[in-house]
Design a protein around this motif. Structure first.
Motif, PDB file in Angstrom:
ATOM      1  N   ARG A 125      23.302  67.825  22.179  1.00 32.38           N
ATOM      2  CA  ARG A 125      24.701  68.240  21.817  1.00 32.38           C
ATOM      3  C   ARG A 125      25.538  67.916  21.573  1.00 32.38           C
ATOM      4  NH1 ARG A 125      24.526  70.371  27.146  1.00 32.38           N
ATOM      5  NH2 ARG A 125      25.155  68.227  27.714  1.00 32.38           N
ATOM      6  N   ASP A 126      26.658  67.965  20.629  1.00 27.64           N
ATOM      7  CA  ASP A 126      27.486  66.513  20.651  1.00 27.64           C
ATOM      8  C   ASP A 126      28.439  66.599  20.988  1.00 27.64           C
ATOM      9  OD1 ASP A 126      29.610  69.463  19.723  1.00 27.64           O
ATOM     10  OD2 ASP A 126      28.642  68.768  17.363  1.00 27.64           O
ATOM     11  N   GLU A 127      29.688  66.305  21.314  1.00 31.15           N
ATOM     12  CA  GLU A 127      30.569  66.102  21.357  1.00 31.15           C
ATOM     13  C   GLU A 127      31.487  67.419  22.110  1.00 31.15           C
ATOM     14  OE1 GLU A 127      30.248  64.443  19.271  1.00 31.15           O
ATOM     15  OE2 GLU A 127      30.305  62.134  19.563  1.00 31.15           O
ATOM     16  N   ASP A 128      31.441  68.269  20.724  1.00 26.70           N
ATOM     17  CA  ASP A 128      32.547  69.443  20.601  1.00 26.70           C
ATOM     18  C   ASP A 128      31.219  70.372  21.580  1.00 26.70           C
ATOM     19  OD1 ASP A 128      34.628  68.294  19.531  1.00 26.70           O
ATOM     20  OD2 ASP A 128      32.915  68.514  17.785  1.00 26.70           O
ATOM     21  N   GLY A 129      30.001  70.259  22.011  1.00 23.79           N
ATOM     22  CA  GLY A 129      30.010  71.325  22.877  1.00 23.79           C
ATOM     23  C   GLY A 129      29.239  72.526  21.365  1.00 23.79           C
ATOM     24  N   TYR A 130      28.449  71.562  20.588  1.00 24.16           N
ATOM     25  CA  TYR A 130      27.817  72.145  19.610  1.00 24.16           C
ATOM     26  C   TYR A 130      25.839  71.446  20.046  1.00 24.16           C
ATOM     27  CZ  TYR A 130      31.502  74.310  16.671  1.00 24.16           C
ATOM     28  OH  TYR A 130      31.891  75.380  16.422  1.00 24.16           O
ATOM     29  N   PHE A 131      24.747  72.732  19.358  1.00 30.53           N
ATOM     30  CA  PHE A 131      24.055  71.940  20.588  1.00 30.53           C
ATOM     31  C   PHE A 131      23.278  72.144  18.337  1.00 30.53           C
ATOM     32  CE2 PHE A 131      24.395  73.483  24.053  1.00 30.53           C
ATOM     33  CZ  PHE A 131      23.720  72.672  25.036  1.00 30.53           C
ATOM     34  N   PHE A 132      22.150  70.787  18.188  1.00 29.39           N
ATOM     35  CA  PHE A 132      21.309  70.755  17.059  1.00 29.39           C
ATOM     36  C   PHE A 132      19.886  70.411  17.498  1.00 29.39           C
ATOM     37  CE2 PHE A 132      25.356  69.209  16.605  1.00 29.39           C
ATOM     38  CZ  PHE A 132      25.308  68.833  15.018  1.00 29.39           C
ATOM     39  N   ILE A 133      19.545  71.456  17.451  1.00 31.89           N
ATOM     40  CA  ILE A 133      17.634  71.624  17.805  1.00 31.89           C
ATOM     41  C   ILE A 133      16.697  70.835  17.011  1.00 31.89           C
ATOM     42  CG2 ILE A 133      15.506  73.240  18.486  1.00 31.89           C
ATOM     43  CD1 ILE A 133      18.133  74.152  19.792  1.00 31.89           C
ATOM     44  N   LEU A 134      15.853  69.666  17.492  1.00 31.70           N
ATOM     45  CA  LEU A 134      15.448  69.029  16.926  1.00 31.70           C
ATOM     46  C   LEU A 134      13.316  68.973  16.729  1.00 31.70           C
ATOM     47  CD1 LEU A 134      16.846  65.812  19.040  1.00 31.70           C
ATOM     48  CD2 LEU A 134      17.170  67.008  16.835  1.00 31.70           C
ATOM     49  N   GLY A 135      13.131  70.068  17.182  1.00 35.66           N
ATOM     50  CA  GLY A 135      12.081  70.263  17.097  1.00 35.66           C
ATOM     51  C   GLY A 135      10.680  70.761  18.378  1.00 35.66           C
TER      52      GLY A 135
ATOM     53  N   LEU B  88      20.826  70.504  29.233  1.00 34.76           N
ATOM     54  CA  LEU B  88      19.373  69.974  28.752  1.00 34.76           C
ATOM     55  C   LEU B  88      18.802  68.937  29.720  1.00 34.76           C
ATOM     56  CD1 LEU B  88      21.033  68.471  25.311  1.00 34.76           C
ATOM     57  CD2 LEU B  88      19.196  70.189  25.572  1.00 34.76           C
ATOM     58  N   PHE B  89      17.997  68.691  30.174  1.00 34.70           N
ATOM     59  CA  PHE B  89      17.006  67.644  30.769  1.00 34.70           C
ATOM     60  C   PHE B  89      15.565  66.409  30.246  1.00 34.70           C
ATOM     61  CE2 PHE B  89      17.963  71.532  32.833  1.00 34.70           C
ATOM     62  CZ  PHE B  89      18.117  72.098  34.161  1.00 34.70           C
ATOM     63  N   ASP B  90      15.890  65.989  30.908  1.00 36.69           N
ATOM     64  CA  ASP B  90      14.913  64.934  30.347  1.00 36.69           C
ATOM     65  C   ASP B  90      13.396  65.407  30.971  1.00 36.69           C
ATOM     66  OD1 ASP B  90      12.962  62.354  32.049  1.00 36.69           O
ATOM     67  OD2 ASP B  90      14.240  61.573  30.586  1.00 36.69           O
ATOM     68  N   GLU B  91      12.778  65.415  30.406  1.00 36.18           N
ATOM     69  CA  GLU B  91      11.523  65.655  29.602  1.00 36.18           C
ATOM     70  C   GLU B  91      10.481  65.195  31.570  1.00 36.18           C
ATOM     71  OE1 GLU B  91       7.989  66.837  27.624  1.00 36.18           O
ATOM     72  OE2 GLU B  91       8.558  65.083  27.216  1.00 36.18           O
ATOM     73  N   SER B  92      10.923  63.978  31.252  1.00 30.86           N
ATOM     74  CA  SER B  92       9.517  63.308  31.895  1.00 30.86           C
ATOM     75  C   SER B  92      10.726  63.252  33.722  1.00 30.86           C
ATOM     76  CB  SER B  92       9.588  61.774  32.202  1.00 30.86           C
ATOM     77  OG  SER B  92       9.030  61.633  30.701  1.00 30.86           O
ATOM     78  N   THR B  93      12.017  62.581  34.258  1.00 35.28           N
ATOM     79  CA  THR B  93      12.181  62.920  35.635  1.00 35.28           C
ATOM     80  C   THR B  93      12.865  64.849  35.601  1.00 35.28           C
ATOM     81  OG1 THR B  93      15.012  62.467  34.141  1.00 35.28           O
ATOM     82  CG2 THR B  93      12.913  60.851  35.017  1.00 35.28           C
TER      83      THR B  93
ATOM     84  N   ASP C  16      25.607  64.342  28.953  1.00 32.70           N
ATOM     85  CA  ASP C  16      26.461  63.377  27.927  1.00 32.70           C
ATOM     86  C   ASP C  16      26.216  63.549  26.398  1.00 32.70           C
ATOM     87  OD1 ASP C  16      27.497  61.932  29.901  1.00 32.70           O
ATOM     88  OD2 ASP C  16      26.446  60.186  29.500  1.00 32.70           O
ATOM     89  N   ALA C  17      26.666  63.407  25.900  1.00 35.69           N
ATOM     90  CA  ALA C  17      26.815  63.486  24.481  1.00 35.69           C
ATOM     91  C   ALA C  17      25.945  63.392  24.021  1.00 35.69           C
ATOM     92  CB  ALA C  17      27.978  63.212  23.113  1.00 35.69           C
ATOM     93  N   ASN C  18      25.148  63.726  22.793  1.00 34.80           N
ATOM     94  CA  ASN C  18      23.993  62.965  21.653  1.00 34.80           C
ATOM     95  C   ASN C  18      22.723  62.835  22.380  1.00 34.80           C
ATOM     96  OD1 ASN C  18      25.659  63.668  19.196  1.00 34.80           O
ATOM     97  ND2 ASN C  18      26.827  62.492  19.944  1.00 34.80           N
ATOM     98  N   GLN C  19      22.654  63.329  24.201  1.00 32.42           N
ATOM     99  CA  GLN C  19      20.746  62.877  25.185  1.00 32.42           C
ATOM    100  C   GLN C  19      19.863  63.718  24.407  1.00 32.42           C
ATOM    101  OE1 GLN C  19      23.670  62.321  28.910  1.00 32.42           O
ATOM    102  NE2 GLN C  19      22.037  60.723  28.751  1.00 32.42           N
TER     103      GLN C  19
END
Length: 631
Positions: free
Chosen positions: A484-494, A423-428, A434-437
């Protein structure tokens, strides 16, 4: 071996890992090198290896599986079921290959396939890869303008089509759309081969159009040997919508694609040779390529090719097929499950589903209530998975064939072997560890076998589109938000770009905007994807008219809305039709002229549109809000 160790080896020792997986297919000439990444980001797998996709999908199984079912065609549209054994499929594919060769099709030539879900479509795909031709399947729901753009990009020597398809018992004529598309296209095919189903008129153009039945009769029993090709030889192109009107031709290789699919059949889908696989997709989409045609056949399975709706003749049709053919794994989409959720739940308990190991879902985010409902109703594992046309196979899911892990409702799962997901910050461009970013889901190279090679005839577009969008990073961008949560599972937001996902069909908003703009009364238009409980997303259009008085009267506005929808139907197909076309006097833009699509989408979904300090005229967004709230 634990999945964690299995995955880690695929990332840290990709050559050794994929060398082992390559034993799942047959090579005429062994490869000299597993991976060449010297031209990053272009990845070349199995350098020097010579093989054939059709040989691996059919021929090599004949010794043991000649009389085993290979392709099971079920059509509730025309009330027919036909089963082809591996021997019969072999004969049909050779016959189609002979027909194509007689029309001058050879290695490297393109064949465009514009067909309904009928056996001849599968024969055509397999025949192309048998003789080294490159197929390009266009979904039958696309209308003439979209089809023409794909003809121009692929420049096919031959087009294979049919008189018509059928949906919900209503005939969908193809021939007229095809004729108009060829008329619009700059690149004209030398031949059009047509399957006559007897559903619609099929006027023939002398010298160009040929009836498949007549051609096939001349080549009955003909033997056509496989054309052995390099592992990097393109197997097909498949067009996916982008943020510009011009579609992208995703180019797939041969060797790497086979290896990844063959590995996924056991590792992800938990299947064994001789079992039956049922994907409810369409061959016009990547799932249909990978998991109706190629994946199951590579694994020596029977595959069901279904033409029809999930609720016709009743909502138990799919489950009756699971029982009848003892389906081991089923692959569908959340939209289909939402449709079934509205039907009598008794249909889900009427049939013996004991053969079914799991139901796999993909194509759009799977919401938690839908996942819980179908899991309880079927009492079977529901395994979400996330991938794209570009990836060719699942990127995020659960590989229960390696190690059983629990699914999490709302999450497609964890990264699959070979995919270094970050996961990467789109701007920087900063990596988010970290989890849940929330960040952009991206992949670090080298990308695994079977991933797209490039954009057809446009390497620069491949690099600039996919590898240059995140500041300071040479990574493949999925253009999807995720956490990505604490267990390494991803959630897609759109989506981060302007592609919307309607019932699993990716549609470019720009394509729809261009279509609406072609209406003579429309001056400007914005199209956004809006969350929809049934379809995942629907397209919503806001148009500025050249003369606002044309829509001042409600009856006139309604009539004009219908006209515009018909334009989209005619040019792009009903799949791209907006749910609504609403008329405004101006569109929300920044002072620099950038359209505020995200703000429009937020208002449509009842969310806070966020920072609007750069908006040129707040009244523009207020108009959108008033229209949405007014119903």
């Amino acid at each position: 071996m634990s999945y964690a160790a299995f995955y880690r080896r695929s990332i840290e020792q990709p050559e050794a890992f994929w060398d082992e997986q390559a034993r799942l297919i047959e090579w005429q000439t062994p490869y000299s090198k597993v991976l060449d990444y010297s031209r990053a980001p272009f990845t070349n797998w199995y350098v020097g290896g010579i093989t054939n996709l059709c040989h691996n999908a059919i021929d090599r199984h004949l010794a043991k599986r000649s009389n085993q079912p290979a392709l099971i065609w079920v059509s509730t549209e025309v009330d027919r079921e036909v089963t082809y054994t591996y021997a019969q499929l072999h004969a049909q594919v050779q016959q189609m290959a002979a027909v194509l060769k007689a029309q001058g099709v050879g290695k490297g030539d393109r064949v465009l396939i514009y067909m309904p879900m009928i056996p001849e479509a599968a024969f055509a795909m397999l025949a192309c890869v048998r003789i080294g031709a490159i197929h390009s399947v266009v979904f039958g729901g696309f209308a003439s303008v979209s089809l023409a753009s794909r003809i121009d990009d692929a420049e096919p020597k031959v087009i294979v089509s049919a008189d018509a398809g059928s949906r919900g018992g209503k005939v969908v004529p193809y021939k007229g759309l095809l004729d108009e598309a060829i008329h619009l296209a700059k690149s004209k095919p030398s031949k059009v081969i047509l399957v006559d189903r007897g559903l619609a008129d099929m006027p023939m153009t002398p010298g160009r159009d040929e009836a498949y039945a007549d051609l096939a009769a001349r080549h009955e029993g003909v033997r056509v040997v496989c054309e052995w090709v390099e592992a990097s030889h393109p197997s097909y192109t498949l067009y996916t919508s982008g943020t510009t009107g011009r579609p992208k031709g995703v180019q797939r290789d041969t060797g790497g694609y086979m290896v990844n699919l063959a590995a996924s059949m056991k590792n992800i889908f938990m299947c064994e040779p001789g079992e039956t696989y049922f994907s409810t997709s369409d061959i016009g989409w990547v799932v249909g390529h990978s998991y109706i045609i190629y994946g199951p056949l590579l694994h020596g399975m029977a595959t069901i090719m279904y033409e029809g709706l999930p609720i016709r003749p009743d909502a138990g049709i799919w489950w009756s097929l699971v029982e009848k053919y003892k389906v081991a794994a089923m692959f569908s989409a959340p939209t289909a499950v939402r449709v079934l959720k509205k039907q009598d739940p008794a249909y889900l308990t009427r049939y013996d589903l004991s053969s079914l190991k799991a139901l796999f879902l993909a194509g759009e985010p799977l919401d938690e209530p839908t996942a819980q409902w179908i899991a309880q109703a079927l009492n079977r594992p529901i395994i979400d998975n996330y991938w794209q046309t570009e990836t060719g196979a699942p990127v995020l899911t659960i590989a229960n064939g390696i190690e059983s892990k629990p699914s999490k409702f709302g999450s497609p799962g964890i990264p699959m072997y070979g995919f270094n997901v970050k996961l990467f910050d789109e701007s920087t461009g900063a990596e988010l560890t970290d989890a849940n970013q929330k960040g952009v889901v991206a992949l670090e190279g080298p990308l695994p076998p079977g991933f797209m090679q490039t954009v057809w005839r446009d390497d620069q577009r491949y690099v600039s589109t996919y590898w240059k969008s995140i500041p300071g990073r040479e990574v493949y961008s999925s253009f999807d938000w995720g956490i990505r949560d604490e267990d390494g599972y991803f959630f897609i937001l759109g989506r981060t770009d302007d592609v919307i996902n309607v019932a699993g069909h990716r549609l470019g908003t720009r394509e729809i905007e261009e279509s609406i703009s072609s209406h003579p009364l429309v001056a400007e238009v914005a199209v956004v994807g809006v969350a929809d409980q049934l379809k995942g997303q629907v397209a919503m259009a806001f148009a500025v008219l050249k003369d606002a008085s044309k829509a001042a009267v409600p009856a006139d506005a309604l009539r004009l809305e219908g006209e515009i929808m018909k334009v989209v139907d005619d040019q792009l197909g009903a799949v791209a039709r907006p749910a609504r076309v609403r008329f405004v006097t101006l569109l929300p833009k920044t002072r620099s002229g950038k359209l505020l699509r995200r703000a429009i989408q937020a208002v449509c979904e009842g969310r806070d549109p966020g920072d609007l300090t750069t908006i040129e005229d707040p009244n523009a967004l207020q108009q959108v809000k008033d229209l949405v709230q007014g119903g």
